[in-house]
Motif scaffolding. Sequence first.
Motif, PDB file in Angstrom:
ATOM      1  N   ASP A  50       0.859  -1.184   0.000  1.00 17.96           N
ATOM      2  CA  ASP A  50       0.000   0.000   0.000  1.00 17.96           C
ATOM      3  C   ASP A  50       0.896   1.234   0.000  1.00 17.96           C
ATOM      4  N   ASP A  51       0.747   2.098  -1.000  1.00 17.85           N
ATOM      5  CA  ASP A  51       1.590   3.291  -1.095  1.00 17.85           C
ATOM      6  C   ASP A  51       1.394   4.223   0.086  1.00 17.85           C
ATOM      7  N   ALA A  52       0.237   4.133   0.736  1.00 15.75           N
ATOM      8  CA  ALA A  52      -0.039   5.012   1.873  1.00 15.75           C
ATOM      9  C   ALA A  52       0.522   4.444   3.175  1.00 15.75           C
ATOM     10  N   ALA A  53       0.929   3.193   3.151  1.00 22.45           N
ATOM     11  CA  ALA A  53       1.514   2.570   4.342  1.00 22.45           C
ATOM     12  C   ALA A  53       3.022   2.730   4.320  1.00 22.45           C
ATOM     13  N   TYR A  54       3.613   2.754   5.494  1.00 25.01           N
ATOM     14  CA  TYR A  54       5.066   2.843   5.556  1.00 25.01           C
ATOM     15  C   TYR A  54       5.589   2.232   6.844  1.00 25.01           C
ATOM     16  N   LYS A 159      -3.900 -15.309   7.929  1.00 18.56           N
ATOM     17  CA  LYS A 159      -4.060 -14.838   6.551  1.00 18.56           C
ATOM     18  C   LYS A 159      -3.244 -13.562   6.354  1.00 18.56           C
ATOM     19  N   PRO A 160      -1.925 -13.663   6.402  1.00 22.25           N
ATOM     20  CA  PRO A 160      -1.078 -12.462   6.370  1.00 22.25           C
ATOM     21  C   PRO A 160      -1.047 -11.794   5.005  1.00 22.25           C
ATOM     22  N   LYS A 161      -1.031 -10.474   5.036  1.00 21.83           N
ATOM     23  CA  LYS A 161      -0.896  -9.662   3.825  1.00 21.83           C
ATOM     24  C   LYS A 161       0.294  -8.735   4.009  1.00 21.83           C
ATOM     25  N   LEU A 162       1.205  -8.755   3.077  1.00 24.28           N
ATOM     26  CA  LEU A 162       2.375  -7.893   3.138  1.00 24.28           C
ATOM     27  C   LEU A 162       1.985  -6.485   2.705  1.00 24.28           C
ATOM     28  N   VAL A 163       2.145  -5.519   3.627  1.00 29.24           N
ATOM     29  CA  VAL A 163       1.678  -4.159   3.388  1.00 29.24           C
ATOM     30  C   VAL A 163       2.827  -3.207   3.085  1.00 29.24           C
ATOM     31  N   ALA A 164       3.939  -3.335   3.823  1.00 32.38           N
ATOM     32  CA  ALA A 164       5.047  -2.398   3.641  1.00 32.38           C
ATOM     33  C   ALA A 164       6.341  -3.023   4.123  1.00 32.38           C
ATOM     34  N   VAL A 165       7.456  -2.550   3.554  1.00 31.74           N
ATOM     35  CA  VAL A 165       8.794  -2.990   3.944  1.00 31.74           C
ATOM     36  C   VAL A 165       9.628  -1.746   4.252  1.00 31.74           C
TER      37      VAL A 165
END
Length: 620
Positions: A50-54, A159-165
């Motif tokens: 997600d571009d809004a996540a960091y 049910k993991p979703k990768l949001v930001a690194v």
Amino acid sequence: MPRSNTKGKEDMQVIGLRLLVILLGLYSVASHGDQPFSKISIHETVFALDDAAYVKASPLVLGLKGQTSEWLTLTLHNPNPSIDDWIGVFSPANFSASTCTPESSMVAPPLLCTAPIKFQYANYSNPNYKDTGKASLKFRLINQRSDFSFALFTGGLSKPKLVAVSNSVVFANPNAPNYPRLAQGKTWNEMTVTWTSGYGIDEAEPFVEWGRRGEEKQQSPAGTLTIDRNSLCGAPARTVGWRNPGFIHTGFLKELWPNSVYTYKLGHKLFNGSVIWSHIYQFKSPPYPGQNSLQRVIIFGDMGKDEVDGSNDYNNYQHGSLNTTKQLIGDLKNYDIVFHIGDICYANGYLSQWDQFTEQVEPIASAVPYMIASGNHERDWPNSGSFYQNNDSGGECGVLAETMFFVPAENRAKFWYSTDYGMFRFCIADTEHDWREGTEQYKFIEECFATVDRQKQPWLIFLAHRVLGYSSTSFYAVDGAFGEPMGRESLQKLWQKYKVDIAIYGHAHNYERTCPVFQSSCTSNEKHAYKGSLNGTIHVVAGGGGASLTDFAKINTTWSLVKDVDYGFLKLTAFDHSKLLFEYKKSSNGKVFDSFKISRDYKDILACTLDTCLTTTLAS
């Protein structure tokens, strides 16, 4: 020149895609309830950058003042937060899926090329995270010769979703020499020091600079070892648990004066002539065998490691480990040597945990000899020569323990050895190899007992990981053996013949002390103040170093005197050749829970006991 936000997001997407390949390409067929990461449903992972996540980590460079550990702040934002969002810590920071093919159906998650070191839930210290989507977390990182990154997952573990690194962080000198651990050498006046670095012999020459405090120093070269995947026996150690262990160096400090304080520091001479130095440490050299001085020994098993920052690591069941470590650090001036009798760090094939453990015990192991024994979680693996054909080592098959720590064994692949400390003789068995009568190890055990001069070294102690003597622990009581099958059958005649004072074990995660016992019968009715000959051996289980505790069976045995389902450790104090104090202390507060004393003279050791003297007559 500052990088643009667009470029930064592109980098984040690349890293995220790499991680997704790993997560989607790998999943598990086994699960262990005591491992939080085993609950992660890798096959359910969804790519959801997600571009809004960091996720932002700072500072970017750690250890600028030479520290081997440092606290780091992580700030994160998820525009769609949930209560089960979590952060995984990865090192190295860059991922690769090229080596992720599991070799064994026994591999449990996380099936990642670089296994997560630990994780925290996003709301761990941020109770309003679900409403705001913002959090600030504290992580304590140690120097492990590589960089680190942090990944934000939503959807929980199922049910993991990768949001930001995050960005990567690194120590100023990731190759620096770290985590020295002392051990007694093969002679009484030799000390060894082993440490880990990122410098191979093609980059620098390792050495130890050392000498008596206040006197001129000398330099001794160190040998260098390392480990590759082919040295290991199976997964996860060869696959998902693999992490470059760096280089392990050992220096030998010889011809020490007894009971003297020495200082030392670790060095690596680069080929440009400069030297990379460690901090300065000190230790007290051992007493001469038989020397009459105050001598204090710490013994425990099954400690493992735990996370100071509150994170869950992949094998989160060593809850008492930090308390035991804390007590020993706080009391460092009041003991002289440590024996950790097996199940060292429970890495179970995840090699990063060995760094974590050696860092945890560094304040202890850098100051006093830290002697280890082999346990099932270090050695056991099918078809690898171990006595027990199980998967407990996670494919390590003894290689990590044998390399990370020095012991004065003739062959470290056969992890039995003897060592003298003043008035003590310690005979350390390897329960993961056959000990039965007629074996090579049985011959060693008898020789260790038989060659000690009891006039000079009256206190004879037998150490082993599994309970070869007596235990009321539930899993030992099931078949009525109350110990390892065949253990007492083979060894009790040696304990009796050579008048072994105390036999101490781990493996069962509790504390238990027997009466002086021979063939399951008490040889004394005394419980706390023994005088003269014991006529048997006192057996002690001290497996409460830190791993999850084990209950006792409901059966009351005649030989069991004291039981405690809690974390703790032993302390033996020899005041002289005639007086020994035994104490069992709680890890929670350091207070003595159980104790006894032995008072006797040399003639009491010479006297006949049950089954120790042949019947004679005047005619014979």
